[in-house]
Design a protein around this motif. Structure first.
Motif, short mmCIF file in Angstrom:
data_model
loop_
_atom_site.label_atom_id
_atom_site.label_comp_id
_atom_site.label_asym_id
_atom_site.label_seq_id
_atom_site.Cartn_x
_atom_site.Cartn_y
_atom_site.Cartn_z
N TRP A 187 30.84 14.87 -59.53
CA TRP A 187 31.32 15.86 -60.49
C TRP A 187 31.39 17.25 -59.86
O TRP A 187 32.17 18.09 -60.29
N THR A 188 30.58 17.52 -58.86
CA THR A 188 30.61 18.83 -58.22
C THR A 188 31.89 19.04 -57.43
O THR A 188 32.22 20.18 -57.07
N PRO A 236 39.33 20.06 -61.67
CA PRO A 236 38.81 20.89 -62.75
C PRO A 236 39.03 20.34 -64.15
O PRO A 236 38.24 20.61 -65.05
N ARG A 281 37.59 14.77 -67.32
CA ARG A 281 36.65 14.55 -68.42
C ARG A 281 36.10 13.13 -68.32
O ARG A 281 36.66 12.28 -67.62
N SER A 283 33.72 17.60 -70.76
CA SER A 283 34.50 18.12 -69.64
C SER A 283 33.64 18.17 -68.39
O SER A 283 32.42 17.99 -68.43
N ARG A 284 34.30 18.45 -67.25
CA ARG A 284 33.58 18.59 -65.99
C ARG A 284 32.49 19.66 -66.10
O ARG A 284 31.35 19.45 -65.67
N ASN A 285 32.83 20.82 -66.67
CA ASN A 285 31.86 21.89 -66.78
C ASN A 285 30.69 21.50 -67.67
O ASN A 285 29.53 21.86 -67.39
N GLU A 286 30.97 20.77 -68.76
CA GLU A 286 29.89 20.32 -69.64
C GLU A 286 28.98 19.34 -68.92
O GLU A 286 27.75 19.40 -69.08
N LEU A 301 28.43 19.10 -65.63
CA LEU A 301 27.65 19.80 -64.63
C LEU A 301 26.54 20.64 -65.27
O LEU A 301 25.41 20.70 -64.77
N ASP A 302 26.85 21.28 -66.40
CA ASP A 302 25.83 22.05 -67.10
C ASP A 302 24.72 21.13 -67.61
O ASP A 302 23.53 21.47 -67.55
#
Length: 450
Positions: free
Chosen positions: A47-48, A52, A55, A81-84, A86-87
């Motif tokens: 995922w890193t 971008p 999902r 999503s990717r950001n979710e 990773l968070d």
């Protein structure tokens, strides 16, 4: 203890989905200490480095870790999503693992000089400073990197590209600049699906998209009803004694879909779509089925079955990385090591959590390995039957261990196993076992006929 040396019960190599799921479950089920060593700058594995707009394809409630829900965990919610993601993994690392005081995390480190034994030893070397940390391992080294998920950003295309040819990895779609006249998406897996859908959602008209799809694949229907209804419907597979018949039944039940009604899929890679997404994909009519790409140059794209020209203003979007790599299965538990592998096809997080739970139980390794046989990720269309059959076989196998099964019933990751509360009924457990055996027999007969 000397400076630069740490002593732990477990060394976990890799902080991707498998390593994080294992560490989280072991933390909650034991008093063990552990070191998590990872080459990436943050937890989350592939995922890193993913594109971008990626999902989760499947439901959030079968991904992540045992102890905490994923974003969008509820059925029917939007996919994380990717950001979710990773968070989420960052919070698990900080608020669960590190906050416990029992976990040491070494990002941007490589592991070398592994020496088996009890205790085992290994050296973690910083990829930034070169400084080394000696790790003494009292119990086991856990390899969470054996079965890697590969994304395009991690490798070059698997075909030749002439210098100057307009080929970009899918990650670069968001930064192309300008407005290409046409897009040719290379690859029919999950990444290819995502690229096509992203382009359409950005307003690119379907006639400007060409899709090189070596083989059509069966797609899991994400819009289908929940696991309880799946269990009831799958009992109808008993009526079919051939691969084609059973596969047709899965399609008739609405569990799986095909992109083109006129083309029989030859592959299955666990990609998941909703009915809305499928209708969007069907708008792309320029689908090239001439096998894999061998070379892209000024003359066009050269495939196994022929060459197609490159229209003026075309950008090729490489989505050809083989995300679900196949590795030779190993015993999961082997004296001083644990090698994390999928126990359920394509479901790495629940599999890793089950391995951690088994490690926490007072069992010998022969019993643990009996309960945790590795499963191969699917590739061909016939593997669609193994996808469902293996889940049912594992469910029956795990129900034979009261401690494991009780834990599964309470785990958020068990949604992949139908409704576990129904398995309290011995008749339902027998039905699951019979279904798994029937599908295995169908596949064996198909092998014999071939």
């Amino acid at each position: 203890m000397t400076p630069g040396t740490i002593t732990v019960d477990y060394l976990i190599i890799g902080a991707g989905a498998t390593g994080m799921a294992f560490a989280d479950a072991l933390l909650s089920e034991s008093t063990s200490t552990m070191a998590v060593v990872d080459r990436n700058h943050a937890p989350g594995g592939h995922w890193t480095m993913s594109y971008p707009f990626v999902r989760l394809h499947g439901p959030s409630n079968v991904y992540g870790v045992h102890s905490r829900a994923m974003p969008s965990d509820s059925v029917g919610a939007s996919l994380a999503s990717r950001n979710e993601v990773l968070d989420y993994y960052d919070r698990i690392m900080r608020d669960v693992l590190l906050a416990s005081g029992r976990v040491t995390y070494l990002p941007m480190h490589d592991v070398a000089d592994v020496r088996a034994g009890r205790p085992a030893t290994a050296r973690a070397r910083s990829l930034v400073t070169g400084a080394a940390t000696q790790i003494v391992v009292r119990k086991r080294i856990v390899d969470a990197s054996y079965v890697n998920v590969t994304v395009p950003a991690m490798m070059r295309p698997g075909y030749d590209v002439e210098d100057g040819a307009p080929v970009v990895p899918v990650n670069r779609l968001v930064e192309l600049g300008g407005a290409p006249e046409r897009f040719t998406v290379v690859g029919a897996g999950k990444t290819g699906l995502d690229a096509c859908l992203w382009l359409l959602n950005q307003g690119v008209t379907p006639d400007r998209v060409r899709w090189i799809a070596p083989r059509d694949a069966w797609l899991v229907n994400r819009s289908h009803e929940g696991a309880e209804s799946q269990f009831r419907e799958l009992t109808r597979l008993h009526e079919h004694d051939s691969v084609d018949g059973a596969t047709g039944a899965l399609e008739a039940l609405g569990l799986v879909l095909r992109r083109d009604p006129a083309v029989t899929p030859g592959a299955f890679r666990c990609a998941t779509v909703s009915s809305t997404e499928l209708n969007q994909l069907r708008q792309i009519e320029d689908v090239v089925r001439l096998g894999r790409v061998r070379r892209i140059d000024s003359a066009g794209a050269h495939l196994e079955g022929g060459t197609i020209p490159t229209p003026q203003g075309t950008v090729y979007v490489d989505c050809s990385a083989d995300g679900l790599t196949q590795k030779q299965p190993r015993p999961v538990f082997d004296e001083n090591t644990i090698t994390l592998q999928p126990l359920l096809p394509c479901l790495v997080a629940p599999s890793a959590a089950v391995v951690a739970k088994l490690e926490s139980l007072d069992l010998d390794d022969a019993t643990r390995n009996h309960l945790a046989p590795p499963a191969q990720n699917p590739r061909t269309a016939r593997d669609l039957l193994s996808f469902y059959g293996t889940r049912m076989e594992r469910l029956h196998r795990w129900s034979s261990s009261p401690a494991l099964f009780e834990w599964l019933v309470g785990s958020r990751l068990s949604a992949a196993l139908f409704d576990l509360h129904e398995m309290a009924d011995p008749d339902n457990r027998a039905t699951v076992a019979a279904l798994a055996g029937h599908l295995d027999d169908v596949l064996k007969r198909d092998d014999d006929a071939a």
